[in-house]
Design an enzyme around this catalytic site. Structure first.
Site, PDB file in Angstrom:
ATOM      1  N   TYR A  73       0.827  -1.198   0.000  1.00  0.00           N
ATOM      2  CA  TYR A  73       0.000   0.000   0.000  1.00  0.00           C
ATOM      3  C   TYR A  73       0.862   1.248   0.000  1.00  0.00           C
ATOM      4  O   TYR A  73       1.894   1.308   0.655  1.00  0.00           O
ATOM      5  CB  TYR A  73      -0.836   0.089   1.278  1.00  0.00           C
TER       6      TYR A  73
ATOM      7  N   HIS B 125     -13.212   2.342   5.423  1.00  0.00           N
ATOM      8  CA  HIS B 125     -11.998   1.564   5.197  1.00  0.00           C
ATOM      9  C   HIS B 125     -11.675   0.623   6.354  1.00  0.00           C
ATOM     10  O   HIS B 125     -10.616  -0.012   6.354  1.00  0.00           O
ATOM     11  CB  HIS B 125     -10.795   2.496   4.970  1.00  0.00           C
TER      12      HIS B 125
ATOM     13  N   ARG C 253      -5.427   7.630  -8.468  1.00  0.00           N
ATOM     14  CA  ARG C 253      -4.554   6.570  -7.986  1.00  0.00           C
ATOM     15  C   ARG C 253      -5.060   5.260  -8.554  1.00  0.00           C
ATOM     16  O   ARG C 253      -6.164   5.200  -9.102  1.00  0.00           O
ATOM     17  CB  ARG C 253      -4.528   6.495  -6.471  1.00  0.00           C
TER      18      ARG C 253
ATOM     19  N   ASN D 289      -5.691   1.000  -7.899  1.00  0.00           N
ATOM     20  CA  ASN D 289      -5.784  -0.097  -6.952  1.00  0.00           C
ATOM     21  C   ASN D 289      -6.005  -1.355  -7.779  1.00  0.00           C
ATOM     22  O   ASN D 289      -6.276  -1.282  -8.983  1.00  0.00           O
ATOM     23  CB  ASN D 289      -6.937   0.157  -5.977  1.00  0.00           C
TER      24      ASN D 289
ATOM     25  N   GLU E  28      -8.371  -0.925 -10.768  1.00  0.00           N
ATOM     26  CA  GLU E  28      -9.261   0.206 -10.491  1.00  0.00           C
ATOM     27  C   GLU E  28      -8.501   1.501 -10.732  1.00  0.00           C
ATOM     28  O   GLU E  28      -7.503   1.770 -10.072  1.00  0.00           O
ATOM     29  CB  GLU E  28      -9.715   0.200  -9.032  1.00  0.00           C
TER      30      GLU E  28
ATOM     31  N   TYR F 158      -6.978 -10.733   2.198  1.00  0.00           N
ATOM     32  CA  TYR F 158      -7.949  -9.641   2.124  1.00  0.00           C
ATOM     33  C   TYR F 158      -8.478  -9.474   0.707  1.00  0.00           C
ATOM     34  O   TYR F 158      -9.672  -9.251   0.492  1.00  0.00           O
ATOM     35  CB  TYR F 158      -7.313  -8.335   2.610  1.00  0.00           C
ATOM     36  N   LYS F 159      -7.596  -9.607  -0.277  1.00  0.00           N
ATOM     37  CA  LYS F 159      -8.025  -9.441  -1.668  1.00  0.00           C
ATOM     38  C   LYS F 159      -8.712 -10.696  -2.206  1.00  0.00           C
ATOM     39  O   LYS F 159      -9.186 -10.694  -3.338  1.00  0.00           O
ATOM     40  CB  LYS F 159      -6.823  -9.069  -2.541  1.00  0.00           C
TER      41      LYS F 159
END
Lengths: 204, 351
Positions: B42, B198, B228, B230, B270, B321-322
């Site tokens: 991140y 978040h 940005r 993602n 994204e 998490y993903k």
């Protein structure tokens, strides 16, 4: 009061300790063990507190011991209503909120599931949640929204937990919506429905 | 801005059932590949969203590509099944008009053959040729449109859209059109502030990522949008990976094999951008999704090599998490044929 250990995450609601405010009127809504928080609140308050206050008390389902109710009755609230459960208190709470006098302080106490519901009913009625006083008493039982069918299950104590509406087995996530007044439940075995994890009583 | 672009022929692919979605070779090459080095962690990877590189998804401020019509068809199907995917709190109507103006102006300026907007005071005339729409309406009067302004225009724009209201030094997610999401629920998160929505993201809170990102976003000014990237990965080219339907698409996560990984597993990119809106002072937050199959990636040697290295070095918390744990190993094995161990050039673009 014992110290409660909360799972810490950024969307989590935290609660305080009820303190008498110097306002024109008071509305106190309590569930179950919240009765003790009301007794503590009134003990700290000026003598005329109860005479300017309404108390709604949800004593819990199938309660045979009425000592909490009688202790609260003895406080001499100007208006005192009881109901069996937090959910059953909602119509009367809504009716009270509709007639709420400007400048009334609202106090909410009870288990976590009941607090979620009470806060939601108050904010839906247009009150700012930051103006509400809350105190957690009793279990960490969670109010849960099923992300799939959107049904709400009250008083969830296990992980995972079944949705009371669609029956899916849900992981109760550490994610909370104040708007819905609930933690998020997401199907725990979507990838392999034959894998059924055992339920553990963890929200106590 | 200033430059205009002509649009390719629109494709007819589907994002569900038979999954006939397919990128043309040109669409692969213009994708906003999210890795500028061989590993990922991140970061507050914000930059100005202007003067984009020609021939890429950054060239126009609001990108329209060959999947436009198919994607809008998929959005309409999602909304038919679940109207809660588009919600707007009552105080967000002005931000809805701001959004409509921004998207119409951008599209008409970038793609004049496809879109046109004529304004005469508050009497507006909007033409969207790819979708066969010709609409006259009164700006500011929602009764002159078939939907509210926010829903009306985001039914005609690729990607998800969230509108963030600014109050008390924070950003509040108070409106959204969310049908191409990477597993988060607008219905649950609407009304939350930046830190609250978040909450489920691991590691990033501790690294101070969200505090810095919020600071950056609060400073975004009109005429200086930011962006940005993602990413995650998705099995099948499914745009609507919603938590609402997770019990339906979840089983597909276990369907990746060495034989099908090249065509069935997708890098989901994204492209997030951030636009200060003029009347409401809200921030429009488009989240545009691009899907590249592992085979698409392999047509750009640098990207396949880099994807291999990123997946290999990904921290386990992020992989979980993903939602990559079921197929990450299979993807690494398949991508290893494109990694001979030699260094890659810097930056995200193809060599």
């Amino acid at each position: 009061m014992s110290t409660i250990e909360y799972a810490d995450f950024k969307s989590r609601p935290f609660y305080g300790v009820l303190k008498p405010a110097s306002s024109v009127a008071h509305l106190v809504v309590a569930e179950g063990e919240g009765a003790q928080a009301v007794l503590d609140l009134v003990a700290k308050a000026p003598a005329d507190f109860a005479s300017k206050a309404t108390l709604l008390y949800a004593e819990g389902p199938y309660v045979s011991d009425n000592s909490n109710r009688e202790a609260l009755r003895a406080l001499g609230f100007a208006r005192f209503h009881t109901s069996a459960t937090a959910a059953a208190a909602v119509p009367r709470l809504n009716g009270t909120l509709e007639r709420l006098r400007m400048g009334t302080q609202v106090y909410l106490t009870g288990n976590e599931s009941a607090l979620s519901l009470f806060v939601k009913v108050c904010t839906d009625a247009g009150l700012d949640y930051q103006g509400l006083q809350t105190e957690h008493r009793g279990s960490l039982a969670r109010r849960m929204q099923c992300v799939h069918c959107k049904g709400i299950t009250e008083e969830v104590t296990t992980q995972p937990a079944e949705c009371a509406h669609c029956g899916l087995l849900l992981l109760v996530r550490d994610h909370y919506s104040r708007r819905i007044g609930a933690f998020q439940g997401v199907n725990i075995n979507a990838e392999d429905p034959s894998d059924v994890p055992a339920k553990e009583e963890i929200f106590r | 801005m200033g430059s205009t672009a002509s649009l390719p022929t629109f494709k007819d692919g589907t994002y569900r059932d038979d999954f006939s979605f397919k990128n043309s070779p040109e669409t692969v090459l213009r994708a906003p590949f999210p890795f500028d080095k061989d590993e990922y962690m991140y970061a507050v990877n914000m930059e100005l969203h202007k003067d984009g590189r020609k021939g890429t998804a950054y060239e126009q401020p609001i990108d329209v590509d060959e999947h436009y019509v198919a994607e809008m068809r998929d959005r309409a199907l999602v909304l038919d099944e679940d109207p809660l995917r588009c919600q707007s709190q009552p105080h967000m109507e002005m931000a809805g008009w701001d959004t409509l103006e921004l998207l119409m102006e951008c599209k008409a300026a970038s793609y004049p053959e496809a879109f046109s907007l004529e304004r005469d005071g508050d009497q507006w005339h909007w033409i969207n040729r790819p979708m066969g729409i010709d609409q006259r309406f009164t700006f500011g009067d929602a009764t002159t449109l078939p939907y509210g302004p926010f829903e009306y225009i985001t039914r005609q724009a690729q990607g998800d859209f969230v509108v963030l209201d600014e109050r008390h030094g924070n950003l509040w997610m108070d409106a959204g059109m969310v049908t191409t999401q990477a597993d988060w629920s607008l219905d649950f998160d609407i009304g939350m502030n930046f830190f609250e929505w978040h909450a489920p993201v691991p590691l990033a809170h501790e690294k101070g990522i969200f505090t810095r990102a919020l600071k950056y976003l609060l400073a975004v000014q009109q005429a200086n949008p930011a962006r940005r990237l993602n990413w995650t990965m998705t099995v099948n080219p499914r745009l609507d990976t919603s938590p609402e339907n997770y019990h339906q698409w979840g089983p597909e996560n276990t369907h990746i094999t060495p034989e099908n990984v090249a065509d069935k597993l997708f890098l989901r990119i994204e492209l997030q951008s951030f636009w200060r809106l003029p009347r409401s002072n809200a921030i429009l937050f488009p989240i545009r999704c691009y899907l590249l199959s592992m085979r698409d990636l392999s047509t750009v040697p640098k990207w396949a090599t880099r994807m291999h290295r990123v997946l290999k070095s990904l921290p386990p918390e992020l992989s979980t998490y993903k939602g990559l744990d079921n197929f990450r190993g299979t993807a690494i094995d398949w991508l290893s044929q494109f990694d001979d161990g030699s260094p890659t050039s810097s930056g995200p673009f193809p060599d």
